[in-house]
Enzyme design. Structure first.
Site, PDB file in Angstrom:
ATOM      1  N   ARG A 244      23.478 -41.521  14.370  1.00 38.78           N
ATOM      2  CA  ARG A 244      22.081 -40.697  14.224  1.00 38.78           C
ATOM      3  C   ARG A 244      20.950 -41.238  13.199  1.00 38.78           C
ATOM      4  O   ARG A 244      19.989 -41.510  13.848  1.00 38.78           O
ATOM      5  CB  ARG A 244      22.226 -39.593  12.860  1.00 38.78           C
ATOM      6  CG  ARG A 244      23.452 -38.774  14.564  1.00 38.78           C
ATOM      7  CD  ARG A 244      23.906 -37.223  14.002  1.00 38.78           C
ATOM      8  NE  ARG A 244      25.425 -38.139  13.257  1.00 38.78           N
ATOM      9  CZ  ARG A 244      26.126 -36.815  12.326  1.00 38.78           C
ATOM     10  NH1 ARG A 244      26.262 -35.436  12.501  1.00 38.78           N
ATOM     11  NH2 ARG A 244      26.840 -37.678  11.727  1.00 38.78           N
TER      12      ARG A 244
ATOM     13  N   LYS B  74      38.941 -32.701   4.831  1.00 40.63           N
ATOM     14  CA  LYS B  74      37.955 -31.347   4.668  1.00 40.63           C
ATOM     15  C   LYS B  74      39.576 -30.409   6.282  1.00 40.63           C
ATOM     16  O   LYS B  74      39.873 -30.845   6.072  1.00 40.63           O
ATOM     17  CB  LYS B  74      37.024 -31.715   5.974  1.00 40.63           C
ATOM     18  CG  LYS B  74      36.733 -33.425   6.470  1.00 40.63           C
ATOM     19  CD  LYS B  74      35.452 -32.609   6.700  1.00 40.63           C
ATOM     20  CE  LYS B  74      34.793 -34.519   7.483  1.00 40.63           C
ATOM     21  NZ  LYS B  74      34.090 -34.386   8.699  1.00 40.63           N
TER      22      LYS B  74
ATOM     23  N   HIS C 112      27.928 -34.215  20.471  1.00 41.32           N
ATOM     24  CA  HIS C 112      29.125 -35.687  20.485  1.00 41.32           C
ATOM     25  C   HIS C 112      28.766 -35.634  21.990  1.00 41.32           C
ATOM     26  O   HIS C 112      29.520 -36.613  22.610  1.00 41.32           O
ATOM     27  CB  HIS C 112      30.241 -34.214  20.117  1.00 41.32           C
ATOM     28  CG  HIS C 112      30.636 -34.304  18.366  1.00 41.32           C
ATOM     29  ND1 HIS C 112      30.170 -33.518  18.508  1.00 41.32           N
ATOM     30  CD2 HIS C 112      30.632 -35.497  17.886  1.00 41.32           C
ATOM     31  CE1 HIS C 112      30.339 -32.941  16.936  1.00 41.32           C
ATOM     32  NE2 HIS C 112      31.089 -34.589  16.924  1.00 41.32           N
TER      33      HIS C 112
ATOM     34  N   SER D 236      28.179 -31.354  12.865  1.00 41.33           N
ATOM     35  CA  SER D 236      29.259 -29.868  13.228  1.00 41.33           C
ATOM     36  C   SER D 236      28.751 -28.330  11.758  1.00 41.33           C
ATOM     37  O   SER D 236      28.958 -27.420  12.212  1.00 41.33           O
ATOM     38  CB  SER D 236      30.807 -30.609  13.240  1.00 41.33           C
ATOM     39  OG  SER D 236      30.792 -31.047  14.074  1.00 41.33           O
TER      40      SER D 236
HETATM   41  P1  ADP Z   1      33.844 -37.066  11.457  1.00 43.44           P
HETATM   42  O1  ADP Z   1      34.234 -36.399  10.346  1.00 43.44           O
HETATM   43  O2  ADP Z   1      34.443 -38.726  11.795  1.00 43.44           O
HETATM   44  O3  ADP Z   1      32.501 -37.814  10.748  1.00 43.44           O
HETATM   45  P2  ADP Z   1      32.559 -36.175  13.225  1.00 43.44           P
HETATM   46  O4  ADP Z   1      33.124 -35.188  14.670  1.00 43.44           O
HETATM   47  O5  ADP Z   1      31.185 -35.150  12.717  1.00 43.44           O
HETATM   48  O6  ADP Z   1      33.504 -36.566  12.668  1.00 43.44           O
HETATM   49  O7  ADP Z   1      31.920 -37.099  14.096  1.00 43.44           O
HETATM   50  C1  ADP Z   1      31.959 -37.950  15.400  1.00 43.44           C
HETATM   51  C2  ADP Z   1      31.417 -38.798  15.702  1.00 43.44           C
HETATM   52  O8  ADP Z   1      30.346 -38.503  16.765  1.00 43.44           O
HETATM   53  C3  ADP Z   1      30.871 -39.743  14.218  1.00 43.44           C
HETATM   54  O9  ADP Z   1      30.230 -40.825  14.710  1.00 43.44           O
HETATM   55  C4  ADP Z   1      29.915 -39.373  14.623  1.00 43.44           C
HETATM   56  O10 ADP Z   1      28.624 -39.991  13.511  1.00 43.44           O
HETATM   57  C5  ADP Z   1      29.216 -38.882  15.664  1.00 43.44           C
HETATM   58  N1  ADP Z   1      27.874 -37.752  15.732  1.00 43.44           N
HETATM   59  C6  ADP Z   1      28.562 -36.180  15.255  1.00 43.44           C
HETATM   60  N2  ADP Z   1      27.340 -35.731  15.815  1.00 43.44           N
HETATM   61  C7  ADP Z   1      26.864 -36.666  16.284  1.00 43.44           C
HETATM   62  C8  ADP Z   1      25.213 -35.969  16.691  1.00 43.44           C
HETATM   63  N3  ADP Z   1      24.383 -35.495  16.804  1.00 43.44           N
HETATM   64  N4  ADP Z   1      24.511 -37.436  17.478  1.00 43.44           N
HETATM   65  C9  ADP Z   1      25.263 -38.410  18.179  1.00 43.44           C
HETATM   66  N5  ADP Z   1      26.429 -39.086  16.905  1.00 43.44           N
HETATM   67  C10 ADP Z   1      27.442 -38.011  16.478  1.00 43.44           C
END
Ligand code: ADP
Length: 165
Positions: A92, A43, A19, A130
């Site tokens: 990703r 979730k 992130h 996460s």
């Molecule tokens: P969501 O529940 O919306 O997927 P996240 O907090 O998991 O929320 O992710 C928010 C955004 O960050 C999404 O666009 C996700 O694809 C991106 N994201 C999460 N982890 C990574 C990572 N390791 N590298 C790049 N983008 C990421």
């Protein structure tokens, strides 16, 4: 030209180095990045909204122009209220694409002037999310290369106090 504002929405439960990589890239393109926690998620998160905000704040202290917030309701309404011109999403792998594409098309229908900008993280973060960080932390694995030190600490606290529940 006014200030270019973008919105980076997500669950951030917790924020990871993936992130943070995306936030740094977004700042190259936009003057301000509002990292915002979506409240109406189905979730069940591990961390409260306040805990997640605190972790985002601590982890982005070194980046200027970052704001931390949360929102309920429609993302496009929130973004318009903030005067944003773009939504930021991280891509990703191909597996992210289908869902992200659907969301982007829907958001474009709802707010045609709001851009969706997809950013690719450094390849070392492409396998990171996460959920996997929480799993490894819960089992006592070393997560210090996946999340900032403050988040390592918070995860440790959470799983220590969670023991015996
Ligand atoms: P969501 O529940 O919306 O997927 P996240 O907090 O998991 O929320 O992710 C928010 C955004 O960050 C999404 O666009 C996700 O694809 C991106 N994201 C999460 N982890 C990574 C990572 N390791 N590298 C790049 N983008 C990421």
């Amino acid at each position: 030209m006014g200030t270019k504002i973008s919105i980076y929405p997500g669950t951030f439960d917790p924020i990871t180095n993936g992130h943070i990589d995306i936030i740094e890239r977004a700042r190259v393109l936009f003057d301000r990045v509002i990292v915002t926690i979506a409240l109406n998620q189905e979730k069940q998160p591990l961390f409260t909204v306040e805990e997640r905000k605190e972790m985002i704040r601590q982890s982005t202290e070194h980046i200027e122009g970052v704001e931390v917030d949360d929102f309920g309701g429609l993302l496009v309404h929130y973004a318009q209220g903030k005067g944003a011109i773009a939504l930021i999403r991280g891509l990703r792998a191909v597996s992210d694409f289908e869902y992200e594409f659907q969301m982007a098309l829907m958001n474009k229908k709802l707010a045609k002037n709001l851009l969706t900008v997809f950013l690719m993280p450094n390849e070392k973060y492409t396998y990171l999310d996460s959920t996997i960080v929480k799993e490894v932390a819960q089992l006592g694995g070393n997560i210090s290369c996946f999340v900032p030190p403050f988040v390592v600490k918070k995860l440790k606290e959470k799983f220590q106090t969670g023991k015996g529940d």
